[in-house]
Design a protein around this motif. Structure first.
Motif, PDB file in Angstrom:
ATOM      1  N   ASN A 116       0.862  -1.183   0.000  1.00 59.63           N
ATOM      2  CA  ASN A 116       0.000   0.000   0.000  1.00 59.63           C
ATOM      3  C   ASN A 116       0.900   1.234   0.000  1.00 59.63           C
ATOM      4  O   ASN A 116       1.227   1.800   1.048  1.00 59.63           O
ATOM      5  N   TRP A 117       1.288   1.645  -1.193  1.00 58.39           N
ATOM      6  CA  TRP A 117       2.294   2.698  -1.304  1.00 58.39           C
ATOM      7  C   TRP A 117       1.717   4.097  -1.130  1.00 58.39           C
ATOM      8  O   TRP A 117       2.465   5.047  -0.892  1.00 58.39           O
ATOM      9  N   THR A 118       0.417   4.245  -1.236  1.00 57.09           N
ATOM     10  CA  THR A 118      -0.184   5.545  -0.934  1.00 57.09           C
ATOM     11  C   THR A 118      -0.184   5.782   0.578  1.00 57.09           C
ATOM     12  O   THR A 118       0.174   6.866   1.037  1.00 57.09           O
ATOM     13  N   GLN A 143      13.478   0.142  -3.069  1.00 58.22           N
ATOM     14  CA  GLN A 143      12.209  -0.496  -3.426  1.00 58.22           C
ATOM     15  C   GLN A 143      11.008   0.242  -2.842  1.00 58.22           C
ATOM     16  O   GLN A 143       9.903   0.211  -3.402  1.00 58.22           O
ATOM     17  N   ASP A 144      11.232   0.924  -1.713  1.00 59.13           N
ATOM     18  CA  ASP A 144      10.139   1.732  -1.155  1.00 59.13           C
ATOM     19  C   ASP A 144       9.853   2.933  -2.058  1.00 59.13           C
ATOM     20  O   ASP A 144       8.695   3.263  -2.328  1.00 59.13           O
ATOM     21  N   TRP A 145      10.904   3.593  -2.509  1.00 57.56           N
ATOM     22  CA  TRP A 145      10.728   4.720  -3.425  1.00 57.56           C
ATOM     23  C   TRP A 145      10.069   4.262  -4.728  1.00 57.56           C
ATOM     24  O   TRP A 145       9.146   4.900  -5.246  1.00 57.56           O
ATOM     25  N   ASP A 146      10.532   3.121  -5.239  1.00 58.50           N
ATOM     26  CA  ASP A 146       9.959   2.610  -6.485  1.00 58.50           C
ATOM     27  C   ASP A 146       8.475   2.297  -6.315  1.00 58.50           C
ATOM     28  O   ASP A 146       7.686   2.498  -7.248  1.00 58.50           O
ATOM     29  N   GLY A 147       8.092   1.802  -5.137  1.00 61.17           N
ATOM     30  CA  GLY A 147       6.680   1.532  -4.889  1.00 61.17           C
ATOM     31  C   GLY A 147       5.851   2.807  -4.905  1.00 61.17           C
ATOM     32  O   GLY A 147       4.734   2.835  -5.451  1.00 61.17           O
ATOM     33  N   MET A 148       6.389   3.880  -4.328  1.00 61.71           N
ATOM     34  CA  MET A 148       5.677   5.155  -4.327  1.00 61.71           C
ATOM     35  C   MET A 148       5.584   5.730  -5.738  1.00 61.71           C
ATOM     36  O   MET A 148       4.551   6.308  -6.118  1.00 61.71           O
ATOM     37  N   VAL A 149       6.653   5.554  -6.536  1.00 60.18           N
ATOM     38  CA  VAL A 149       6.622   5.995  -7.931  1.00 60.18           C
ATOM     39  C   VAL A 149       5.539   5.237  -8.693  1.00 60.18           C
ATOM     40  O   VAL A 149       4.795   5.819  -9.496  1.00 60.18           O
ATOM     41  N   MET A 150       5.438   3.942  -8.439  1.00 63.70           N
ATOM     42  CA  MET A 150       4.422   3.123  -9.101  1.00 63.70           C
ATOM     43  C   MET A 150       3.019   3.633  -8.784  1.00 63.70           C
ATOM     44  O   MET A 150       2.158   3.715  -9.672  1.00 63.70           O
ATOM     45  N   ALA A 151       2.781   3.988  -7.514  1.00 61.87           N
ATOM     46  CA  ALA A 151       1.470   4.525  -7.137  1.00 61.87           C
ATOM     47  C   ALA A 151       1.216   5.853  -7.840  1.00 61.87           C
ATOM     48  O   ALA A 151       0.096   6.116  -8.316  1.00 61.87           O
ATOM     49  N   ASN A 158      -4.692   7.071 -14.507  1.00 59.25           N
ATOM     50  CA  ASN A 158      -6.134   7.199 -14.264  1.00 59.25           C
ATOM     51  C   ASN A 158      -6.606   8.646 -14.268  1.00 59.25           C
ATOM     52  O   ASN A 158      -7.777   8.914 -13.998  1.00 59.25           O
ATOM     53  N   THR A 159      -5.706   9.582 -14.553  1.00 61.23           N
ATOM     54  CA  THR A 159      -5.975  11.027 -14.589  1.00 61.23           C
ATOM     55  C   THR A 159      -6.638  11.522 -13.302  1.00 61.23           C
ATOM     56  O   THR A 159      -7.537  12.360 -13.331  1.00 61.23           O
ATOM     57  N   GLU A 160      -6.193  10.988 -12.171  1.00 62.23           N
ATOM     58  CA  GLU A 160      -6.689  11.421 -10.860  1.00 62.23           C
ATOM     59  C   GLU A 160      -5.753  12.518 -10.347  1.00 62.23           C
ATOM     60  O   GLU A 160      -4.858  12.267  -9.544  1.00 62.23           O
ATOM     61  N   TRP A 161      -5.974  13.749 -10.812  1.00 63.17           N
ATOM     62  CA  TRP A 161      -4.986  14.796 -10.620  1.00 63.17           C
ATOM     63  C   TRP A 161      -4.897  15.286  -9.179  1.00 63.17           C
ATOM     64  O   TRP A 161      -3.836  15.775  -8.765  1.00 63.17           O
ATOM     65  N   ASN A 162      -5.969  15.137  -8.429  1.00 62.52           N
ATOM     66  CA  ASN A 162      -5.850  15.478  -7.010  1.00 62.52           C
ATOM     67  C   ASN A 162      -4.950  14.479  -6.301  1.00 62.52           C
ATOM     68  O   ASN A 162      -4.129  14.846  -5.447  1.00 62.52           O
ATOM     69  N   HIS A 163      -5.061  13.192  -6.668  1.00 62.66           N
ATOM     70  CA  HIS A 163      -4.210  12.175  -6.054  1.00 62.66           C
ATOM     71  C   HIS A 163      -2.774  12.260  -6.566  1.00 62.66           C
ATOM     72  O   HIS A 163      -1.833  11.948  -5.829  1.00 62.66           O
ATOM     73  N   VAL A 164      -2.603  12.671  -7.814  1.00 65.27           N
ATOM     74  CA  VAL A 164      -1.247  12.914  -8.317  1.00 65.27           C
ATOM     75  C   VAL A 164      -0.570  13.982  -7.469  1.00 65.27           C
ATOM     76  O   VAL A 164       0.576  13.830  -7.028  1.00 65.27           O
ATOM     77  N   ALA A 165      -1.291  15.076  -7.225  1.00 64.34           N
ATOM     78  CA  ALA A 165      -0.730  16.161  -6.422  1.00 64.34           C
ATOM     79  C   ALA A 165      -0.429  15.693  -5.004  1.00 64.34           C
ATOM     80  O   ALA A 165       0.622  16.038  -4.433  1.00 64.34           O
ATOM     81  N   LYS A 166      -1.332  14.921  -4.428  1.00 61.22           N
ATOM     82  CA  LYS A 166      -1.143  14.447  -3.061  1.00 61.22           C
ATOM     83  C   LYS A 166       0.086  13.541  -2.961  1.00 61.22           C
ATOM     84  O   LYS A 166       0.968  13.750  -2.121  1.00 61.22           O
ATOM     85  N   GLN A 167       0.140  12.528  -3.833  1.00 59.45           N
ATOM     86  CA  GLN A 167       1.255  11.581  -3.783  1.00 59.45           C
ATOM     87  C   GLN A 167       2.581  12.277  -4.075  1.00 59.45           C
ATOM     88  O   GLN A 167       3.600  12.023  -3.401  1.00 59.45           O
ATOM     89  N   ALA A 168       2.594  13.159  -5.061  1.00 61.29           N
ATOM     90  CA  ALA A 168       3.834  13.865  -5.412  1.00 61.29           C
ATOM     91  C   ALA A 168       4.298  14.757  -4.266  1.00 61.29           C
ATOM     92  O   ALA A 168       5.503  14.834  -3.986  1.00 61.29           O
TER      93      ALA A 168
END
Length: 222
Positions: A116-118, A143-151, A158-168
């Motif tokens: 669960n990388w988010t 591998q932890d960083w790569d998991g977050m990149v994958m998320a 999925n063009t979920e731009w609010n979640h893109v902003a949050k994760q980034a």
């Protein structure tokens, strides 16, 4: 495409301030804490001029201690990090034992097992805000960083731009050195700005503050 700049007007700020007061009057202290911390990220000098009363602090601190008593270490870390953004001087007086630190770190291992990388990114960025030096000494694995990149890439797809902003924004805080390799195009940036504008046009000032704080974090030089 030209990248749209993030601009917060005095009127926007007043709307966010009114939203903060609404949470205070309703005694919605979790929302009060989250919203206040986002305003502190957006404009720290202006936010720190505001008055947070002793009663406000006592109510927020009381809920923090409830999470500690229940052993809800993800909620405890989230609340403590938000309080630090709002009132860093007062937070210095809150003691966290070594066992409690280890319990917070243990949540990261749980999220790794779950892939669960988010949640990993969210929890890791809270710990980093609470104690940057202590977090950095933990040595984030590749591998932890790569998991977050994958998320992050999944949200992009999925063009979920609010979640893109949050994760980034989480990733920028967790490891700004690695984050410089995360490319965000002008088009993607403008899609995230559209989320901000939609919240503004709908008078959703909690959502507005959340997205604005994320964009401020992503675009900050450090």
């Amino acid at each position: 495409m030209t990248r749209t700049l993030l601009a917060i007007s005095d009127i926007d700020w007043e709307h966010m301030l009114q939203e903060l007061n609404n949470y205070r009057e309703g005694k919605f202290w979790r929302d009060f804490t989250w919203h206040g911390s986002r305003m502190a990220v957006i404009d720290a000098p202006r936010f720190f001029k505001m008055h947070i009363s002793d009663d406000d602090w006592a109510a927020m601190a009381r809920e923090l201690e409830q999470h500690r008593a229940r052993g809800s270490w993800d909620a405890f870390a989230a609340r403590l990090s938000r309080l630090k953004l709002m009132m860093p001087d007062r937070v210095q007086a809150i003691a966290v034992s070594e066992n409690e630190w280890q319990s917070m770190y243990g949540m990261l291992a749980k999220y790794v097992v779950q892939q669960n990388w988010t949640n990993f990114a969210s929890h890791a960025h809270h710990i980093k805000i609470i104690h940057p030096e202590r977090f950095d000494s933990m040595k984030l694995r590749n591998q932890d960083w790569d998991g977050m990149v994958m998320a992050l890439e999944r949200f992009r797809t999925n063009t979920e731009w609010n979640h893109v902003a949050k994760q980034a924004s989480y990733m920028k805080i967790i490891d700004p050195g690695r984050f410089v390799n995360i490319a965000i195009s002008d088009d993607e940036w403008n899609r995230m700005i559209e989320v901000l504008e939609a919240a503004k046009n709908g008078n959703y000032w909690g959502k507005f503050a959340a997205q604005a704080s994320r964009l401020k974090t992503i675009s900050s030089p450090t």
